[in-house]
Scaffold this motif. Structure first.
Motif, PDB file in Angstrom:
ATOM      1  N   SER A 339     -31.722  -4.484 -55.432  1.00  0.00           N
ATOM      2  CA  SER A 339     -31.899  -3.649 -57.229  1.00  0.00           C
ATOM      3  C   SER A 339     -31.540  -2.462 -57.620  1.00  0.00           C
ATOM      4  O   SER A 339     -31.292  -1.441 -57.971  1.00  0.00           O
ATOM      5  N   ASP A 340     -30.257  -1.837 -56.044  1.00  0.00           N
ATOM      6  CA  ASP A 340     -29.358  -0.790 -57.235  1.00  0.00           C
ATOM      7  C   ASP A 340     -28.613  -0.955 -56.416  1.00  0.00           C
ATOM      8  O   ASP A 340     -27.555   0.316 -56.845  1.00  0.00           O
ATOM      9  N   ARG A 341     -27.320  -1.863 -56.147  1.00  0.00           N
ATOM     10  CA  ARG A 341     -25.979  -2.034 -55.949  1.00  0.00           C
ATOM     11  C   ARG A 341     -25.697  -3.162 -56.294  1.00  0.00           C
ATOM     12  O   ARG A 341     -26.154  -4.967 -56.534  1.00  0.00           O
ATOM     13  N   GLY A 342     -24.017  -3.259 -56.530  1.00  0.00           N
ATOM     14  CA  GLY A 342     -23.267  -4.719 -56.833  1.00  0.00           C
ATOM     15  C   GLY A 342     -22.959  -4.834 -56.040  1.00  0.00           C
ATOM     16  O   GLY A 342     -21.350  -3.594 -54.959  1.00  0.00           O
ATOM     17  N   ILE A 343     -22.034  -5.489 -55.294  1.00  0.00           N
ATOM     18  CA  ILE A 343     -21.244  -6.425 -53.886  1.00  0.00           C
ATOM     19  C   ILE A 343     -20.639  -7.079 -53.943  1.00  0.00           C
ATOM     20  O   ILE A 343     -20.727  -9.179 -55.134  1.00  0.00           O
ATOM     21  N   VAL A 344     -19.467  -6.989 -53.892  1.00  0.00           N
ATOM     22  CA  VAL A 344     -17.813  -8.410 -53.730  1.00  0.00           C
ATOM     23  C   VAL A 344     -17.639  -8.310 -52.567  1.00  0.00           C
ATOM     24  O   VAL A 344     -16.959  -6.961 -52.262  1.00  0.00           O
ATOM     25  N   ARG A 345     -17.290  -9.765 -52.316  1.00  0.00           N
ATOM     26  CA  ARG A 345     -16.640 -10.261 -50.759  1.00  0.00           C
ATOM     27  C   ARG A 345     -15.671 -11.012 -51.481  1.00  0.00           C
ATOM     28  O   ARG A 345     -15.937 -11.586 -52.506  1.00  0.00           O
ATOM     29  N   ILE A 346     -14.847 -10.504 -51.092  1.00  0.00           N
ATOM     30  CA  ILE A 346     -12.883 -10.918 -51.408  1.00  0.00           C
ATOM     31  C   ILE A 346     -12.315 -11.760 -49.351  1.00  0.00           C
ATOM     32  O   ILE A 346     -12.866 -10.711 -49.040  1.00  0.00           O
ATOM     33  N   THR A 347     -12.971 -12.852 -50.353  1.00  0.00           N
ATOM     34  CA  THR A 347     -12.396 -13.071 -48.181  1.00  0.00           C
ATOM     35  C   THR A 347     -11.036 -14.657 -49.067  1.00  0.00           C
ATOM     36  O   THR A 347     -10.531 -15.103 -49.275  1.00  0.00           O
ATOM     37  N   ASP A 348     -10.251 -13.372 -47.701  1.00  0.00           N
ATOM     38  CA  ASP A 348      -8.843 -14.864 -48.061  1.00  0.00           C
ATOM     39  C   ASP A 348      -8.724 -15.830 -46.184  1.00  0.00           C
ATOM     40  O   ASP A 348      -9.984 -15.211 -45.210  1.00  0.00           O
ATOM     41  N   HIS A 349      -8.224 -17.312 -46.101  1.00  0.00           N
ATOM     42  CA  HIS A 349      -8.062 -17.561 -44.790  1.00  0.00           C
ATOM     43  C   HIS A 349      -6.554 -17.268 -44.433  1.00  0.00           C
ATOM     44  O   HIS A 349      -6.372 -18.296 -43.357  1.00  0.00           O
ATOM     45  N   GLY A 350      -6.228 -16.381 -44.113  1.00  0.00           N
ATOM     46  CA  GLY A 350      -4.739 -15.991 -43.386  1.00  0.00           C
ATOM     47  C   GLY A 350      -5.360 -15.796 -41.888  1.00  0.00           C
ATOM     48  O   GLY A 350      -5.851 -16.475 -41.753  1.00  0.00           O
ATOM     49  N   GLU A 351      -4.129 -15.166 -41.532  1.00  0.00           N
ATOM     50  CA  GLU A 351      -4.472 -14.583 -40.384  1.00  0.00           C
ATOM     51  C   GLU A 351      -5.467 -13.434 -39.853  1.00  0.00           C
ATOM     52  O   GLU A 351      -5.659 -13.638 -38.665  1.00  0.00           O
ATOM     53  N   GLY A 352      -6.224 -12.859 -40.533  1.00  0.00           N
ATOM     54  CA  GLY A 352      -7.097 -12.148 -40.179  1.00  0.00           C
ATOM     55  C   GLY A 352      -6.639 -11.019 -39.402  1.00  0.00           C
ATOM     56  O   GLY A 352      -5.385 -10.423 -39.896  1.00  0.00           O
ATOM     57  N   ILE A 353      -8.061  -9.750 -39.796  1.00  0.00           N
ATOM     58  CA  ILE A 353      -7.232  -8.535 -39.124  1.00  0.00           C
ATOM     59  C   ILE A 353      -8.021  -8.466 -37.701  1.00  0.00           C
ATOM     60  O   ILE A 353      -9.143  -8.601 -37.761  1.00  0.00           O
ATOM     61  N   PRO A 354      -7.536  -8.109 -36.646  1.00  0.00           N
ATOM     62  CA  PRO A 354      -7.882  -7.466 -35.275  1.00  0.00           C
ATOM     63  C   PRO A 354      -8.766  -6.656 -35.726  1.00  0.00           C
ATOM     64  O   PRO A 354      -8.791  -5.208 -36.697  1.00  0.00           O
ATOM     65  N   ALA A 355      -9.654  -6.423 -34.994  1.00  0.00           N
ATOM     66  CA  ALA A 355     -11.145  -5.820 -34.781  1.00  0.00           C
ATOM     67  C   ALA A 355     -10.700  -4.280 -34.502  1.00  0.00           C
ATOM     68  O   ALA A 355     -11.040  -3.331 -34.965  1.00  0.00           O
ATOM     69  N   GLU A 356      -9.590  -3.926 -33.498  1.00  0.00           N
ATOM     70  CA  GLU A 356      -9.577  -2.819 -33.375  1.00  0.00           C
ATOM     71  C   GLU A 356      -8.249  -2.622 -34.485  1.00  0.00           C
ATOM     72  O   GLU A 356      -8.011  -1.082 -34.751  1.00  0.00           O
ATOM     73  N   GLU A 357      -8.021  -3.203 -35.652  1.00  0.00           N
ATOM     74  CA  GLU A 357      -7.074  -2.970 -36.980  1.00  0.00           C
ATOM     75  C   GLU A 357      -7.896  -2.055 -37.765  1.00  0.00           C
ATOM     76  O   GLU A 357      -7.474  -1.600 -38.628  1.00  0.00           O
ATOM     77  N   ARG A 358      -8.983  -3.041 -37.526  1.00  0.00           N
ATOM     78  CA  ARG A 358     -10.406  -3.173 -39.548  1.00  0.00           C
ATOM     79  C   ARG A 358     -10.358  -0.863 -39.867  1.00  0.00           C
ATOM     80  O   ARG A 358     -10.462  -0.981 -40.801  1.00  0.00           O
ATOM     81  N   ASP A 359     -10.280  -0.106 -38.420  1.00  0.00           N
ATOM     82  CA  ASP A 359     -10.357   0.831 -39.364  1.00  0.00           C
ATOM     83  C   ASP A 359      -9.214   1.512 -40.224  1.00  0.00           C
ATOM     84  O   ASP A 359      -9.353   2.916 -40.307  1.00  0.00           O
TER      85      ASP A 359
END
Length: 415
Positions: A339-359
Motif C-alpha cells: 500500500s505504501d512501498r514499491g519493492i524490487v528484488r534483483i537476484t543473480d546466481h553467482g557465487e553469492g555474498i558471505p553473511a559477514e560481508e553483507r554490511d
C-alpha cells in the motif's frame, strides 16, 4: 522628714519607671528576636517599619544587613543557576573536585557519559567512579601539572565510546581541579575512515598507474622499433587505464556530491517495472556476452522519485549482477508493491555474498575478493553510490542469499 519622704517616693518612682522600661525593652527584644527568627520576606520588611523602641536602630541595621545578604545570596544563586544551565548545555562532560578529592561540580553530560545517578555531588570521587584513567588524571592536576590529557574507552550499552579527558589545576582549596571529557568516538571513526579511504584509493589507482607507467616506458624505450600493431596495443592500454582513472574521479566526485546532501531530486511518478525493462534492454548485449538472460516478473509498481537517479541506482545493481552472476544463468528481477512501498528484488546466481560481508559491500571501494578486484572492471564505488541514492529517496536497500548460491538485492521505495 518631708525631704526623706520625697526622696523615697522619687526612688520608688524611678524604680517603677526602670521596671516598666525594662519590661517594655524585654518585650521589644522578644518581639525583635521573634521577627529575626522568621525567614519570610514579610517579617524581614517589618524590621524597617515597626517600632521596637530603643532597639529601632539595631532593628534597622539588621534589616539593612539582611537585605544586603539576601541580595547577595540571590545574585549568587542566579549566577550558580546560570553556570549550571550553561554547563548542562555543553556537549562535553565537566567535573570539578576539591583538595579532598570530593566532587564539587558536575554537569548533566558527565553524568550521562558515566551513567551516574543524581546525588553524587559532594561524594568522594573514588566512590563515584572506578575509572583509573580519570583518577590518575585528576591526581596529576592536583599535583599542579598544567595540563593532563589522556584517552580511554567506556562501555555505553553495547557500544564502546572513546573519551578524551583534559584535566587542569585551579588555584583554590574548594575548587582544586577541573576536568573536561570529550566524546571523540565520531572523530576517531572519521579518522579511521580517512585512513581506509586513502589505503583503498591507493589500491584502486595503483594498477592503472602501473599499467600507464609500463606502457609509457615501453613506448619511450622502444620508439622506432615498435610495429604498428604494438603501438596500437600500447595506445589502447593507455586509453583504457586513463578512462578507468577518469571514471574513478567521476564516481568519487558523484559520491561526495551525494553524501554532502547537495543532490536535488526532481520527483515524478515512475513505473518501476517499465524503468527496469528499459535498463535490461540497455544491458542486454553485455549480459549476452556472458550468456546471461534477464527475467522480469511482477506487477507495475508506481513510486515518486527522480527517474535519472533511480536509473543510475538500478543500473549499478544490474551491472553488479552481470559482473558476479556467473555465466549461462538468469538474472531474475521481481517488481511488487504494498500500500505504501514499491519493492524490487534483483537476484543473480553467482557465487553469492558471505553473511559477514553483507554490511560492508556498500562501503567505498569494498570488494569481497580483493585478489579479483583488478580482474573485474569498475571503481568499487557503484554500490556505495546506489545505497546513498536509495536513502536520498527515503528508501532502503539490503542483500540476502547464501554463499555459493547467488545474491538478492532488495530495494524498497516509498510510493
Amino acid at each position: 522628714m518631708i525631704a526623706l519622704t520625697i526622696i523615697a517616693i522619687l526612688a520608688i518612682a524611678i524604680a517603677i519607671l526602670f521596671a516598666l522600661l525594662w519590661t517594655r525593652m524585654r518585650a521589644d527584644i522578644r518581639r525583635l528576636a521573634e521577627r529575626l527568627g522568621r525567614p519570610d520576606a514579610e517579617a524581614s520588611a517589618s524590621l524597617d517599619v515597626d517600632s521596637f523602641g530603643a532597639l529601632d536602630e539595631i532593628a534597622s541595621r539588621f534589616y539593612r544587613s539582611r537585605t544586603e545578604l539576601s541580595r547577595q545570596l540571590a545574585g549568587a544563586e542566579f549566577q550558580n543557576a546560570l553556570l549550571q544551565q550553561i554547563m548542562n548545555g555543553m556537549g562535553e562532560g565537566v567535573l570539578a573536585i576539591d583538595r579532598q578529592r570530593r566532587v564539587v561540580l558536575a554537569n548533566r553530560r558527565f553524568a550521562e557519559m558515566f551513567t551516574l545517578q543524581p546525588g553524587f555531588v559532594g561524594q568522594p570521587l573514588a566512590s563515584v567512579l572506578r575509572n583509573q584513567s580519570i583518577l590518575s588524571g585528576l591526581d596529576e592536576a592536583l599535583g599542579d601539572r598544567a595540563d593532563s590529557a589522556s584517552r580511554f574507552s567506556i562501555r555505553s550499552g553495547i557500544e564502546e565510546r572513546k573519551i578524551e579527558m583534559r584535566a587542569f589545576p585551579l588555584p583554590s582549596h574548594e575548587l582544586a581541579a577541573v576536568a573536561l571529557f570529550i566524546d571523540v568516538t565520531h572523530v576517531e571513526r572519521l579518522e579511521e575512515l580517512r585512513r581506509e579511504f586513502i589505503a583503498d584509493f591507493s589500491h584502486e589507482v595503483r594498477t592503472p598507474l602501473a599499467a600507464l607507467k609500463s606502457a609509457v616506458e615501453t613506448f619511450e624505450l622502444d620508439r622506432g622499433h615498435l610495429t604498428d600493431a604494438d603501438e596500437a596495443q600500447l595506445r589502447r592500454i593507455m586509453s583504457r587505464q586513463l578512462a578507468r582513472l577518469e571514471r574513478l574521479a567521476q564516481d568519487l566526485s558523484e559520491l561526495s556530491h551525494i553524501e554532502a546532501g547537495d543532490l536535488s531530486l526532481e520527483r515524478t511518478e515512475i513505473d518501476l517495472r517499465r524503468l527496469l525493462e528499459d535498463l535490461c534492454e540497455d544491458f542486454r548485449d553485455r549480459a549476452s556476452a556472458k550468456k546471461l538472460r534477464f527475467v522480469v516478473t511482477g506487477e507495475g509498481a508506481h513510486v515518486h522519485g527522480d527517474a535519472m537517479r533511480l536509473q543510475q541506482a538500478f543500473a549499478n545493481l544490474l551491472d553488479n549482477a552481470i559482473k558476479y552472476g556467473g555465466e549461462e544463468a538468469t538474472i531474475d528481477i521481481d517488481v511488487s508493491s504494498t500500500s505504501d512501498r514499491g519493492i524490487v528484488r534483483i537476484t543473480d546466481h553467482g557465487e553469492g555474498i558471505p553473511a559477514e560481508e553483507r554490511d560492508r559491500i556498500f562501503h567505498r571501494f569494498y570488494r569481497i575478493d580483493k585478489s579479483r578486484s583488478q580482474e573485474i572492471s569498475g571503481t568499487g564505488l557503484g554500490l556505495a553510490i546506489t545505497k546513498h541514492l536509495i536513502l536520498q529517496h527515503r528508501g532502503n536497500i539490503e542483500v540476502e542469499g547464501v554463499a555459493g548460491s547467488g545474491a538478492t538485492f532488495i530495494v524498497t521505495l516509498p510510493r
